[in-house]
Design a protein around this motif. Structure first.
Motif, PDB file in Angstrom:
ATOM      1  N   LYS A 192      37.675  28.121  48.793  1.00 49.71           N
ATOM      2  CA  LYS A 192      38.842  27.640  47.893  1.00 49.71           C
ATOM      3  C   LYS A 192      39.120  28.522  46.771  1.00 49.71           C
ATOM      4  N   GLU A 193      38.363  29.413  46.507  1.00 51.70           N
ATOM      5  CA  GLU A 193      38.221  30.125  45.379  1.00 51.70           C
ATOM      6  C   GLU A 193      39.445  31.258  45.400  1.00 51.70           C
ATOM      7  N   SER A 194      40.324  31.263  44.371  1.00 55.36           N
ATOM      8  CA  SER A 194      41.503  32.271  44.434  1.00 55.36           C
ATOM      9  C   SER A 194      41.802  32.264  43.050  1.00 55.36           C
ATOM     10  N   TYR A 195      42.692  33.602  43.019  1.00 53.48           N
ATOM     11  CA  TYR A 195      42.952  33.878  41.377  1.00 53.48           C
ATOM     12  C   TYR A 195      44.436  34.609  41.519  1.00 53.48           C
ATOM     13  N   MET A 196      45.239  34.081  40.642  1.00 51.86           N
ATOM     14  CA  MET A 196      46.752  34.192  40.856  1.00 51.86           C
ATOM     15  C   MET A 196      47.216  34.756  39.518  1.00 51.86           C
ATOM     16  N   VAL A 197      48.381  35.726  39.652  1.00 47.70           N
ATOM     17  CA  VAL A 197      48.957  36.305  38.461  1.00 47.70           C
ATOM     18  C   VAL A 197      49.327  35.035  37.488  1.00 47.70           C
ATOM     19  N   GLY A 198      49.032  35.074  36.205  1.00 46.61           N
ATOM     20  CA  GLY A 198      49.162  33.948  35.207  1.00 46.61           C
ATOM     21  C   GLY A 198      48.030  33.181  34.963  1.00 46.61           C
ATOM     22  N   ASP A 199      47.125  33.115  36.007  1.00 46.79           N
ATOM     23  CA  ASP A 199      46.027  32.001  35.580  1.00 46.79           C
ATOM     24  C   ASP A 199      45.207  32.601  34.359  1.00 46.79           C
ATOM     25  N   THR A 200      44.412  31.630  33.755  1.00 48.33           N
ATOM     26  CA  THR A 200      43.578  31.816  32.442  1.00 48.33           C
ATOM     27  C   THR A 200      42.111  31.820  33.086  1.00 48.33           C
ATOM     28  N   ILE A 201      41.458  33.020  32.856  1.00 50.37           N
ATOM     29  CA  ILE A 201      40.061  33.042  33.340  1.00 50.37           C
ATOM     30  C   ILE A 201      38.962  33.572  32.064  1.00 50.37           C
ATOM     31  N   HIS A 202      37.810  33.520  32.415  1.00 50.03           N
ATOM     32  CA  HIS A 202      36.864  34.138  31.492  1.00 50.03           C
ATOM     33  C   HIS A 202      36.167  35.485  31.960  1.00 50.03           C
ATOM     34  N   VAL A 203      36.062  36.233  31.204  1.00 49.69           N
ATOM     35  CA  VAL A 203      35.592  37.570  31.509  1.00 49.69           C
ATOM     36  C   VAL A 203      34.376  38.191  30.538  1.00 49.69           C
ATOM     37  N   ARG A 204      33.796  39.026  30.869  1.00 50.07           N
ATOM     38  CA  ARG A 204      32.787  39.726  30.066  1.00 50.07           C
ATOM     39  C   ARG A 204      32.934  41.282  29.984  1.00 50.07           C
ATOM     40  N   LEU A 205      33.144  41.781  28.739  1.00 49.46           N
ATOM     41  CA  LEU A 205      33.227  43.199  28.614  1.00 49.46           C
ATOM     42  C   LEU A 205      32.075  43.939  29.216  1.00 49.46           C
ATOM     43  N   LYS A 206      32.488  44.758  30.296  1.00 50.77           N
ATOM     44  CA  LYS A 206      31.356  45.373  30.700  1.00 50.77           C
ATOM     45  C   LYS A 206      31.061  46.792  30.625  1.00 50.77           C
ATOM     46  N   ASN A 207      32.046  47.452  30.627  1.00 51.77           N
ATOM     47  CA  ASN A 207      31.897  48.872  30.182  1.00 51.77           C
ATOM     48  C   ASN A 207      33.352  49.420  29.373  1.00 51.77           C
ATOM     49  N   VAL A 208      33.186  50.432  28.549  1.00 54.08           N
ATOM     50  CA  VAL A 208      34.305  51.058  27.893  1.00 54.08           C
ATOM     51  C   VAL A 208      33.931  52.626  27.887  1.00 54.08           C
ATOM     52  N   ASN A 209      35.178  53.185  28.463  1.00 56.61           N
ATOM     53  CA  ASN A 209      35.256  54.856  28.753  1.00 56.61           C
ATOM     54  C   ASN A 209      36.165  55.308  27.701  1.00 56.61           C
ATOM     55  N   ILE A 210      35.973  55.724  26.572  1.00 58.63           N
ATOM     56  CA  ILE A 210      36.818  55.978  25.521  1.00 58.63           C
ATOM     57  C   ILE A 210      37.708  57.346  25.815  1.00 58.63           C
ATOM     58  N   GLU A 211      37.162  58.395  26.387  1.00 54.68           N
ATOM     59  CA  GLU A 211      37.722  59.493  26.935  1.00 54.68           C
ATOM     60  C   GLU A 211      38.784  59.239  27.738  1.00 54.68           C
ATOM     61  N   ARG A 212      38.493  58.276  28.854  1.00 51.04           N
ATOM     62  CA  ARG A 212      39.658  58.059  29.724  1.00 51.04           C
ATOM     63  C   ARG A 212      40.552  56.973  29.383  1.00 51.04           C
ATOM     64  N   GLY A 213      40.124  56.125  28.218  1.00 52.00           N
ATOM     65  CA  GLY A 213      40.837  55.013  27.983  1.00 52.00           C
ATOM     66  C   GLY A 213      40.602  53.761  28.762  1.00 52.00           C
ATOM     67  N   HIS A 214      39.618  53.685  29.643  1.00 51.81           N
ATOM     68  CA  HIS A 214      39.418  52.602  30.254  1.00 51.81           C
ATOM     69  C   HIS A 214      38.716  51.461  29.630  1.00 51.81           C
ATOM     70  N   VAL A 215      39.111  50.078  30.033  1.00 51.74           N
ATOM     71  CA  VAL A 215      38.256  49.056  29.438  1.00 51.74           C
ATOM     72  C   VAL A 215      38.074  48.284  30.972  1.00 51.74           C
ATOM     73  N   ASP A 216      36.625  47.909  31.265  1.00 54.10           N
ATOM     74  CA  ASP A 216      36.523  47.061  32.444  1.00 54.10           C
ATOM     75  C   ASP A 216      35.754  45.827  32.136  1.00 54.10           C
ATOM     76  N   PHE A 217      36.097  44.901  32.706  1.00 51.09           N
ATOM     77  CA  PHE A 217      35.430  43.486  32.333  1.00 51.09           C
ATOM     78  C   PHE A 217      35.189  43.132  33.914  1.00 51.09           C
ATOM     79  N   GLU A 218      34.000  41.960  33.689  1.00 57.06           N
ATOM     80  CA  GLU A 218      33.624  41.357  34.958  1.00 57.06           C
ATOM     81  C   GLU A 218      33.900  39.980  34.912  1.00 57.06           C
ATOM     82  N   LEU A 219      34.106  39.236  35.979  1.00 54.59           N
ATOM     83  CA  LEU A 219      34.632  37.607  36.031  1.00 54.59           C
ATOM     84  C   LEU A 219      33.244  36.890  35.560  1.00 54.59           C
ATOM     85  N   VAL A 220      33.550  36.046  34.740  1.00 53.06           N
ATOM     86  CA  VAL A 220      32.369  35.309  34.460  1.00 53.06           C
ATOM     87  C   VAL A 220      32.690  33.708  34.950  1.00 53.06           C
TER      88      VAL A 220
END
Length: 370
Positions: free
Chosen positions: A326-354
């Motif tokens: 029954k696990e689902s994630y919908m636009v507008g939902d509030t969740i908790h994430v952890r900052l996993k990786n940052v690529n400054i050259e590409r301007g990418h910010v990656d998170f992982e679900l907590v």
């Protein structure tokens, strides 16, 4: 004279001030004297037309709007009947919009070539996506029958936006509505301005920072002041200029977005490993994009970090659903994430679900790392 001045209405005092300036300008050279008279006429016209302006949706924008700047690119709608206590921004924007319309109407009437600011009606496919999302969020229920077929004028979108503003999904829907709006651009043809509900519109009021305004001023000088049709800027040149400055504007907008991503990734680089509360802003087949509430920085939660089981993307619901649960994630939902990786050259910010069981407060983690 002071008591007499206090008895006048604001509009009477403003007009009296313009008349005084016109009298003082009589000592000026003929060209400048003619300019002053034109400004008085335009200002009076603006006062009469101000009430008619602003009944529309105000670029990609902000949230970015169809316009990059100015009164055209607002993410919210201006009410059709504005209260007496209007904001200073609206008070300042209305004369600007009205002035631009007056000058555009003059060129239209005289059939002289010009650089118009045009904004076509919304993209129907993107507008359909907006209504699908609004139905999935149940944001328009109980508001009467509101459908895509009813959208013909800006005031129709204004009514739709007013209908869902109390919904918790309002920020998401505002962004989807904004994406459905076409990008405003410059054109030698008058294709009208949907966002401002204007039959003829151009940029006239900022010649020191926009080349389009400078072209309009030059053409206006040849038409109104010098009355010299031989100097008239040709239709072909207006077409070339319109195309060039529209391309330059698009490149500048793209560059600004890249700079925003660069600063965001640089800012977040020292926070790798920290936990954040975030809101889901969009879902795709490869994951979901989230915006952390603390700093309003956006990044990707890749689908591989959501679950070890297969995750299905449901476009109609704008959601990701984990198979066999029954696990689902919908636009507008509030969740908790952890900052996993940052690529400054590409301007990418990656998170992982907590997940709640493994969640650790961000502040404590941040203190320990220090």
């Amino acid at each position: 004279s002071g008591s007499a001045g206090r008895g006048r209405s604001p509009r009477q005092r403003r007009r009296r001030g313009l008349q005084d300036r016109l009298r003082r300008s009589r000592a000026d050279p003929p060209g400048r004297r003619s300019s002053a008279r034109l400004l008085v006429r335009v200002s009076v016209a603006c006062g009469g037309r101000a009430g008619a302006v602003g009944s529309s949706i105000g670029h990609r924008g902000q949230t970015r709007s169809p316009e990059r700047s100015g009164p055209e690119r607002s993410a919210s709608a201006l009410p059709a009947s504005r209260p007496a206590s209007r904001s200073m921004a609206v008070e300042l924007a209305l004369p600007v919009v009205a002035t631009n319309e007056v000058v555009a109407s003059l060129f239209e009437k005289k059939k002289w070539p010009c650089v118009y600011r045009v904004h076509e009606s919304p993209d129907q496919e993107k507008l359909a996506n907006f209504f699908k999302s609004a139905q999935a969020f149940q944001a328009l229920e109980g508001k009467g029958k509101i459908s895509q077929s009813q959208v013909g004028e800006p005031k129709d979108l204004q009514k739709i936006m007013a209908a869902y503003q109390k919904s918790k999904y309002a920020p998401i829907l505002n962004n989807l509505m904004l994406r459905a709006m076409m990008q405003a651009r410059y054109s030698e043809e008058n294709l009208m301005h949907f966002g401002l509900a204007s039959q003829a519109y151009l940029h006239f009021t900022s010649p020191i920072r926009r080349y389009a305004d400078l072209m309009v001023h030059r053409q206006l000088r040849y038409l109104h002041f010098e009355k010299n049709a031989k100097k008239k800027i040709s239709h072909d040149l207006m077409q070339k200029v319109s195309s060039t400055i529209s391309d330059k504007e698009a490149k500048a907008t793209d560059l600004e977005r890249k700079i925003d991503r660069l600063f965001a990734s640089t800012f977040m680089a020292s926070r790798v490993g920290d936990n954040f509360e975030a809101i889901i802003v969009s879902c795709t087949e490869f994951g979901m994009f989230v915006r952390i509430l603390e700093h309003h920085v956006e990044g990707l939660v890749h689908i591989s970090t959501i679950s070890r089981h297969h995750v299905n993307f449901i476009p109609d619901r704008m959601a990701l659903v984990v198979s066999g649960s029954k696990e689902s994630y919908m636009v507008g939902d509030t969740i908790h994430v952890r900052l996993k990786n940052v690529n400054i050259e590409r301007g990418h910010v990656d998170f992982e679900l907590v997940k709640k069981s493994s969640e650790e407060p961000a502040k404590k983690r941040h203190k320990r790392r220090k």
